[in-house]
Design an enzyme around this catalytic site. Sequence first.
Site, PDB file in Angstrom:
ATOM      1  N   GLU A 136     -11.756  -2.270   5.456  1.00  0.00           N
ATOM      2  CA  GLU A 136     -10.699  -1.978   6.534  1.00  0.00           C
ATOM      3  C   GLU A 136     -11.228  -1.643   7.799  1.00  0.00           C
ATOM      4  O   GLU A 136     -12.488  -1.108   8.077  1.00  0.00           O
ATOM      5  CB  GLU A 136      -9.939  -0.789   6.162  1.00  0.00           C
ATOM      6  CG  GLU A 136      -8.674  -0.278   7.197  1.00  0.00           C
ATOM      7  CD  GLU A 136      -7.528   0.436   6.673  1.00  0.00           C
ATOM      8  OE1 GLU A 136      -7.942   1.206   5.631  1.00  0.00           O
ATOM      9  OE2 GLU A 136      -6.539   0.494   7.186  1.00  0.00           O
ATOM     10  N   GLU A 155       0.675  -1.142   0.112  1.00  0.00           N
ATOM     11  CA  GLU A 155      -0.119  -0.097   0.267  1.00  0.00           C
ATOM     12  C   GLU A 155       0.978   1.297  -0.050  1.00  0.00           C
ATOM     13  O   GLU A 155       1.645   1.428   0.890  1.00  0.00           O
ATOM     14  CB  GLU A 155      -0.839  -0.243   1.361  1.00  0.00           C
ATOM     15  CG  GLU A 155      -1.906   0.968   1.280  1.00  0.00           C
ATOM     16  CD  GLU A 155      -2.929   0.854   2.450  1.00  0.00           C
ATOM     17  OE1 GLU A 155      -3.313  -0.397   2.509  1.00  0.00           O
ATOM     18  OE2 GLU A 155      -3.585   2.016   3.101  1.00  0.00           O
ATOM     19  N   GLU A 205      -6.044   6.667  -0.941  1.00  0.00           N
ATOM     20  CA  GLU A 205      -6.499   7.435   0.255  1.00  0.00           C
ATOM     21  C   GLU A 205      -5.923   8.848   0.198  1.00  0.00           C
ATOM     22  O   GLU A 205      -6.773   9.620   0.899  1.00  0.00           O
ATOM     23  CB  GLU A 205      -6.294   6.809   1.559  1.00  0.00           C
ATOM     24  CG  GLU A 205      -4.852   6.606   1.734  1.00  0.00           C
ATOM     25  CD  GLU A 205      -4.436   6.144   3.326  1.00  0.00           C
ATOM     26  OE1 GLU A 205      -4.135   4.805   3.156  1.00  0.00           O
ATOM     27  OE2 GLU A 205      -4.233   6.781   4.057  1.00  0.00           O
ATOM     28  N   HIS A 245     -10.505   3.319   2.556  1.00  0.00           N
ATOM     29  CA  HIS A 245      -9.606   3.637   3.459  1.00  0.00           C
ATOM     30  C   HIS A 245     -10.234   3.931   4.733  1.00  0.00           C
ATOM     31  O   HIS A 245     -11.376   4.459   4.718  1.00  0.00           O
ATOM     32  CB  HIS A 245      -8.621   4.821   3.210  1.00  0.00           C
ATOM     33  CG  HIS A 245      -7.989   5.309   4.471  1.00  0.00           C
ATOM     34  ND1 HIS A 245      -8.359   6.537   5.075  1.00  0.00           N
ATOM     35  CD2 HIS A 245      -7.025   4.757   5.319  1.00  0.00           C
ATOM     36  CE1 HIS A 245      -7.388   6.639   6.011  1.00  0.00           C
ATOM     37  NE2 HIS A 245      -6.516   5.634   6.152  1.00  0.00           N
TER      38      HIS A 245
HETATM   39 MG   LIG Z   1      -3.287   3.402   4.120  1.00  0.00          MG
END
Ligand SMILES: [Mg+2]
Length: 390
Positions: free
Chosen positions: A336, A241, A266, A316
């Site tokens: 997430e 990421e 994000e 995110h």
């Molecule tokens: Mg991140």
Amino acid sequence: MSKIKSVRTRVWNWKGKTVPPTGNFCANASDALYDRGDAMHSFRFHQWLTCEIETEDGTIGIGNAALAPNLVKAAIDEYYAPMVIGEDPFDYAYLWEKMYRRTHAWGRKGIGMTAISAVDIAIWDLMGKLTGKPVFKLLGGRTKEKIPVYYSKLYAASVEEMQAEAEEAMKNGYQGYKTRFGYGPKDGMKGMRENLKRVEAVREVVGYDVDLMLECYMGWNLDYTKRMLPKLEKYEPRWLEEPVIADDIHGYAELNKGPIPISGGEHEFSLMGFRQLLDAKAVSVIQYDTNRVGGITAAQKINALAEAHQVPVIPHAGQMHNYHLTMANVNCPISEYFPVFDVEVGNELFYYIFEGDPDAVDGFLDLDDNKPGLGIEISDKYISEFEVTE
Ligand SMILES: [Mg+2]
């Protein structure tokens, strides 16, 4: 139809207990500077913005944003609130365009788009409450029985501490685990070995039957990542990421040609921003954050575009605005999940401001079919721990 009467913005400054990050906690973009300071200094945020939009009949929709809340508050108060007051909340797409186009010179990314996001999320919450339906129903309905979630924490610490944390998290049977790298280009070969040691240690605990995600938080660069990728391959990461800074689309594209999927987004904004990422084949997983990207209105458009490219969207952060989108989109396979925890980076703060965020049970969470809107309320449970400015 009830028109929008008022917009109220508040900044919540956390004054309560915090856990100070120690050591090489998480690589980040500032690591490239000569004065590295403490590991997450520039990325820790202990402030949050809430945006409450009220209609003439007294219904209140709640939006929020976490980036630079004082500046986002000023942008809403001065520019965006007057654009939506007196309007019908069901004209959400028109209102989005109005906010976007009238501030285009300065608002299309960053602070402006974050402010638009907070207003847009509040409008969606309002539409849900006014129709008596959860937001995911307005977005098309349930595509999953429950939402699988991955555990997102495991900041770099000693091998023993990280293994103990992973072991503890495993008890809740998450679908995946995300860990942060503590070392980057300036730490040389020695740092590389420290990074690899920790990935191996976490894999040792979680095994190979669940996903393991690796987070660089923009703390690496192209050269360093190219050297790291072959060494990481044997640990079968689900993705790597944000290896490089958000502006380096070409870097992402080059890295994404390799065997490990590269994820990011994000720190990207709006439909047009994601079109650029997809055109460049820069990411294999899209991770917009709804409260930055342009709210639910923009997120839903990005979902359609990503689906056409067959690139999954895994927003995110936890939080309801992301969960509702994930529930309503077949191309959003998993969420997430930040575990409830003492205030550390700031990711946890929303648990202290809102009531209604679901807990993950056995690796899944669910949304209530009968709760209108997003399903959260502003809570006064921890209000004495905040300094709130209006
Ligand atoms: Mg991140």
